[in-house]
Enzyme design. Sequence first.
Site, PDB file in Angstrom:
ATOM      1  N   CYS A 119      -1.163  17.888 -19.711  1.00  0.00           N
ATOM      2  CA  CYS A 119      -1.099  17.133 -18.461  1.00  0.00           C
ATOM      3  C   CYS A 119      -0.293  15.849 -18.660  1.00  0.00           C
ATOM      4  CB  CYS A 119      -2.506  16.813 -17.972  1.00  0.00           C
ATOM      5  SG  CYS A 119      -2.555  16.054 -16.318  1.00  0.00           S
ATOM      6  N   CYS A 120      -0.538  15.151 -19.751  1.00  0.00           N
ATOM      7  CA  CYS A 120       0.214  13.924 -20.041  1.00  0.00           C
ATOM      8  C   CYS A 120       1.694  14.226 -20.257  1.00  0.00           C
ATOM      9  CB  CYS A 120      -0.359  13.230 -21.273  1.00  0.00           C
ATOM     10  SG  CYS A 120      -1.945  12.410 -21.008  1.00  0.00           S
ATOM     11  N   CYS A 202      -5.021   7.270 -15.562  1.00  0.00           N
ATOM     12  CA  CYS A 202      -5.247   8.179 -14.440  1.00  0.00           C
ATOM     13  C   CYS A 202      -6.739   8.246 -14.110  1.00  0.00           C
ATOM     14  CB  CYS A 202      -4.733   9.579 -14.783  1.00  0.00           C
ATOM     15  SG  CYS A 202      -2.948   9.671 -14.960  1.00  0.00           S
ATOM     16  N   CYS A 205      -9.214  10.673 -16.025  1.00  0.00           N
ATOM     17  CA  CYS A 205      -9.340  10.483 -17.478  1.00  0.00           C
ATOM     18  C   CYS A 205      -9.656   9.044 -17.871  1.00  0.00           C
ATOM     19  CB  CYS A 205      -8.056  10.947 -18.169  1.00  0.00           C
ATOM     20  SG  CYS A 205      -7.676  12.693 -17.904  1.00  0.00           S
ATOM     21  N   CYS A 228      -1.271   8.566 -24.400  1.00  0.00           N
ATOM     22  CA  CYS A 228      -0.788   9.638 -23.516  1.00  0.00           C
ATOM     23  C   CYS A 228       0.390  10.385 -24.109  1.00  0.00           C
ATOM     24  CB  CYS A 228      -0.406   9.061 -22.159  1.00  0.00           C
ATOM     25  SG  CYS A 228       0.958   7.886 -22.217  1.00  0.00           S
TER      26      CYS A 228
END
Length: 244
Positions: A119-120, A202, A205, A228
Amino acid sequence: MPQNDLGRRVASLNDWYRLNAAHTVLQHALNTPDSGQLALVSSFGAESVVLLHMVSVIRRSTPVIFLDTELLFTETLVYQQELAERLGLTDIRIIRADTLEATNEDPDKTLHLRDTDACCALRKTRPLERALQGFDGWITGRKRYQGGARAEMDFFETEDATGRMKVNPLAHWTPDDVRTYMEENRLPRHPLVARGYPSIGCMPCTSPVKPGEDSRAGRWRGEEKSECGIHIVNGKIVRQGVTA
Protein backbone atom coordinates in the site's frame (compact mmCIF):
# COMPACT_ATOMS: atom_id res chain seq x y z
CA MET A 1 26.40 14.08 -11.19
CA PRO A 2 28.51 10.88 -10.77
CA GLN A 3 27.95 9.16 -7.45
CA ASN A 4 31.56 9.50 -6.31
CA ASP A 5 31.45 13.27 -6.99
CA LEU A 6 28.14 13.60 -5.14
CA GLY A 7 29.50 11.59 -2.22
CA ARG A 8 32.53 13.84 -1.92
CA ARG A 9 30.40 16.98 -2.12
CA VAL A 10 27.99 15.69 0.53
CA ALA A 11 30.88 14.80 2.84
CA SER A 12 32.36 18.26 2.35
CA LEU A 13 29.02 19.95 3.06
CA ASN A 14 28.54 17.96 6.27
CA ASP A 15 32.03 18.88 7.42
CA TRP A 16 31.54 22.57 6.60
CA TYR A 17 28.06 22.96 8.11
CA ARG A 18 28.39 20.56 11.05
CA LEU A 19 28.06 23.30 13.67
CA ASN A 20 25.62 25.51 11.79
CA ALA A 21 21.96 26.16 12.50
CA ALA A 22 19.11 24.59 10.55
CA HIS A 23 18.19 27.90 8.89
CA THR A 24 21.75 28.33 7.60
CA VAL A 25 21.85 24.79 6.22
CA LEU A 26 18.51 25.25 4.44
CA GLN A 27 19.46 28.69 3.15
CA HIS A 28 22.65 27.29 1.62
CA ALA A 29 20.84 24.33 0.08
CA LEU A 30 18.20 26.53 -1.54
CA ASN A 31 20.47 29.35 -2.72
CA THR A 32 23.67 27.73 -3.94
CA PRO A 33 23.76 26.60 -7.59
CA ASP A 34 25.77 23.53 -6.52
CA SER A 35 22.66 22.06 -4.89
CA GLY A 36 20.80 21.99 -8.17
CA GLN A 37 17.01 21.92 -8.23
CA LEU A 38 15.53 20.93 -4.86
CA ALA A 39 12.00 20.19 -3.69
CA LEU A 40 10.64 20.05 -0.16
CA VAL A 41 8.68 16.86 0.48
CA SER A 42 6.17 17.51 3.27
CA SER A 43 3.48 15.40 4.88
CA PHE A 44 1.90 18.50 6.47
CA GLY A 45 1.99 16.42 9.63
CA ALA A 46 2.64 17.11 13.30
CA GLU A 47 5.94 19.00 12.93
CA SER A 48 5.90 19.90 9.24
CA VAL A 49 5.04 23.55 9.82
CA VAL A 50 8.59 24.29 11.04
CA LEU A 51 10.32 23.47 7.77
CA LEU A 52 7.47 24.87 5.70
CA HIS A 53 7.81 28.17 7.55
CA MET A 54 11.58 28.26 7.02
CA VAL A 55 11.10 27.64 3.31
CA SER A 56 8.48 30.40 3.13
CA VAL A 57 10.98 32.83 4.64
CA ILE A 58 14.00 31.81 2.55
CA ARG A 59 12.32 31.06 -0.80
CA ARG A 60 8.57 30.63 -0.88
CA SER A 61 8.64 29.58 -4.53
CA THR A 62 10.39 26.33 -3.58
CA PRO A 63 8.42 23.36 -4.96
CA VAL A 64 6.58 21.60 -2.11
CA ILE A 65 5.51 18.02 -2.82
CA PHE A 66 2.54 16.76 -0.82
CA LEU A 67 1.59 13.09 -1.14
CA ASP A 68 -2.17 12.74 -0.95
CA THR A 69 -2.60 9.02 -0.43
CA GLU A 70 -6.39 9.42 -0.48
CA LEU A 71 -6.35 7.72 2.92
CA LEU A 72 -5.33 10.77 4.93
CA PHE A 73 -7.22 12.31 7.83
CA THR A 74 -9.60 15.06 6.78
CA GLU A 75 -7.82 17.25 9.33
CA THR A 76 -4.55 16.83 7.39
CA LEU A 77 -6.14 17.87 4.10
CA VAL A 78 -7.70 20.97 5.66
CA TYR A 79 -4.44 21.81 7.49
CA GLN A 80 -2.50 21.51 4.23
CA GLN A 81 -4.71 24.00 2.45
CA GLU A 82 -4.81 26.48 5.32
CA LEU A 83 -1.07 26.32 5.97
CA ALA A 84 -0.08 26.71 2.32
CA GLU A 85 -2.23 29.84 2.10
CA ARG A 86 -1.07 31.29 5.40
CA LEU A 87 2.63 30.85 4.54
CA GLY A 88 2.23 32.07 0.98
CA LEU A 89 3.80 28.98 -0.58
CA THR A 90 3.42 29.38 -4.33
CA ASP A 91 4.32 25.96 -5.74
CA ILE A 92 2.40 23.21 -3.93
CA ARG A 93 2.36 19.98 -5.92
CA ILE A 94 -0.29 17.52 -4.76
CA ILE A 95 0.71 14.02 -5.84
CA ARG A 96 -1.47 10.92 -5.88
CA ALA A 97 -1.11 7.31 -6.94
CA ASP A 98 -1.38 6.52 -10.64
CA THR A 99 -5.08 5.98 -11.37
CA LEU A 100 -4.60 2.80 -13.36
CA GLU A 101 -2.20 1.32 -10.79
CA ALA A 102 -4.61 2.15 -7.96
CA THR A 103 -7.54 0.57 -9.83
CA ASN A 104 -5.58 -2.61 -10.50
CA GLU A 105 -3.83 -2.97 -7.14
CA ASP A 106 -6.28 -1.49 -4.66
CA PRO A 107 -9.73 -1.03 -6.22
CA ASP A 108 -11.58 -1.01 -2.88
CA LYS A 109 -8.86 0.77 -0.84
CA THR A 110 -8.33 -2.20 1.46
CA LEU A 111 -4.77 -3.07 0.43
CA HIS A 112 -3.49 -1.67 3.74
CA LEU A 113 -5.36 -4.46 5.54
CA ARG A 114 -3.50 -7.13 3.57
CA ASP A 115 -0.07 -5.66 2.86
CA THR A 116 0.96 -2.32 4.31
CA ASP A 117 4.26 -2.30 2.40
CA ALA A 118 2.46 -2.75 -0.92
CA CYS A 119 0.00 0.00 0.00
CA CYS A 120 2.82 2.41 0.86
CA ALA A 121 4.61 1.54 -2.38
CA LEU A 122 1.47 2.24 -4.41
CA ARG A 123 0.41 5.42 -2.65
CA LYS A 124 3.71 6.94 -1.51
CA THR A 125 6.97 5.48 -2.80
CA ARG A 126 6.19 5.21 -6.52
CA PRO A 127 4.25 8.50 -6.76
CA LEU A 128 7.08 10.33 -4.99
CA GLU A 129 9.70 8.84 -7.26
CA ARG A 130 7.75 10.08 -10.27
CA ALA A 131 7.30 13.51 -8.68
CA LEU A 132 11.03 13.83 -8.00
CA GLN A 133 12.02 13.16 -11.59
CA GLY A 134 13.98 16.19 -12.77
CA PHE A 135 15.03 17.24 -9.27
CA ASP A 136 18.63 16.97 -8.09
CA GLY A 137 17.63 16.45 -4.48
CA TRP A 138 14.94 16.86 -1.86
CA ILE A 139 14.50 18.36 1.58
CA THR A 140 13.06 16.38 4.49
CA GLY A 141 12.01 17.14 8.06
CA ARG A 142 13.58 14.01 9.57
CA LYS A 143 15.36 14.32 12.91
CA ARG A 144 17.84 12.19 14.82
CA TYR A 145 15.67 12.01 17.93
CA GLN A 146 13.06 10.06 15.96
CA GLY A 147 15.37 7.08 16.41
CA GLY A 148 16.17 3.95 14.44
CA ALA A 149 18.17 4.53 11.28
CA ARG A 150 17.64 8.28 11.73
CA ALA A 151 19.84 8.40 14.84
CA GLU A 152 23.09 8.92 12.91
CA MET A 153 21.65 11.11 10.16
CA ASP A 154 23.64 14.07 8.82
CA PHE A 155 22.46 17.33 7.29
CA PHE A 156 23.29 16.07 3.82
CA GLU A 157 22.97 12.51 2.49
CA THR A 158 23.29 10.71 -0.82
CA GLU A 159 20.73 8.36 -2.33
CA ASP A 160 22.74 5.72 -4.14
CA ALA A 161 19.65 4.34 -5.86
CA THR A 162 18.69 7.66 -7.45
CA GLY A 163 21.82 9.80 -7.48
CA ARG A 164 19.99 12.55 -5.61
CA MET A 165 21.05 14.52 -2.57
CA LYS A 166 18.82 14.52 0.50
CA VAL A 167 18.89 17.54 2.83
CA ASN A 168 17.84 17.21 6.48
CA PRO A 169 18.08 20.73 8.00
CA LEU A 170 16.42 19.68 11.27
CA ALA A 171 18.58 16.59 11.78
CA HIS A 172 20.05 17.79 15.09
CA TRP A 173 16.90 19.34 16.54
CA THR A 174 15.28 18.15 19.75
CA PRO A 175 11.55 18.10 20.57
CA ASP A 176 12.12 21.27 22.61
CA ASP A 177 13.65 22.99 19.58
CA VAL A 178 10.55 22.17 17.55
CA ARG A 179 8.18 23.45 20.23
CA THR A 180 10.19 26.63 20.78
CA TYR A 181 10.29 27.45 17.07
CA MET A 182 6.53 26.95 16.73
CA GLU A 183 5.79 29.11 19.76
CA GLU A 184 8.21 31.92 18.83
CA ASN A 185 6.79 32.12 15.31
CA ARG A 186 3.18 31.56 16.42
CA LEU A 187 2.72 28.69 14.02
CA PRO A 188 -0.49 26.62 14.03
CA ARG A 189 -0.24 23.00 15.10
CA HIS A 190 -1.87 20.14 13.29
CA PRO A 191 -5.23 19.72 15.05
CA LEU A 192 -4.64 16.01 15.74
CA VAL A 193 -1.59 16.68 17.91
CA ALA A 194 -3.84 17.80 20.76
CA ARG A 195 -5.72 14.51 20.44
CA GLY A 196 -2.65 12.35 21.07
CA TYR A 197 -1.13 12.02 17.58
CA PRO A 198 2.52 13.19 17.71
CA SER A 199 3.21 11.51 14.35
CA ILE A 200 0.52 11.54 11.69
CA GLY A 201 0.21 9.44 8.55
CA CYS A 202 -2.69 7.74 6.82
CA MET A 203 -5.87 7.33 8.83
CA PRO A 204 -6.08 3.48 8.79
CA CYS A 205 -2.45 3.07 9.88
CA THR A 206 -2.15 5.81 12.53
CA SER A 207 -3.33 5.57 16.13
CA PRO A 208 -2.97 7.81 19.20
CA VAL A 209 0.17 7.45 21.31
CA LYS A 210 -0.02 6.74 25.03
CA PRO A 211 2.06 8.63 27.61
CA GLY A 212 5.61 7.25 27.72
CA GLU A 213 5.46 5.67 24.26
CA ASP A 214 7.80 6.56 21.42
CA SER A 215 6.44 9.40 19.28
CA ARG A 216 6.14 7.07 16.26
CA ALA A 217 4.57 4.19 18.18
CA GLY A 218 1.20 4.98 16.64
CA ARG A 219 2.42 4.39 13.09
CA TRP A 220 1.60 0.87 11.83
CA ARG A 221 1.03 -0.23 15.42
CA GLY A 222 1.73 -3.91 15.98
CA GLU A 223 3.89 -4.30 12.88
CA GLU A 224 7.65 -4.49 12.38
CA LYS A 225 7.50 -1.20 10.51
CA SER A 226 7.70 2.53 11.20
CA GLU A 227 8.75 3.85 7.78
CA CYS A 228 6.60 4.07 4.66
CA GLY A 229 9.53 3.39 2.34
CA ILE A 230 10.15 6.80 0.80
CA HIS A 231 13.41 7.17 2.70
CA ILE A 232 15.99 4.98 1.02
CA VAL A 233 19.49 4.22 2.26
CA ASN A 234 21.94 2.59 -0.14
CA GLY A 235 19.09 1.68 -2.44
CA LYS A 236 17.15 -0.16 0.24
CA ILE A 237 13.99 0.78 2.07
CA VAL A 238 14.77 1.57 5.69
CA ARG A 239 12.83 -0.55 8.19
CA GLN A 240 12.67 0.44 11.85
CA GLY A 241 11.10 -1.36 14.77
CA VAL A 242 8.27 0.33 16.59
CA THR A 243 8.39 0.87 20.31
CA ALA A 244 5.13 -0.55 21.64
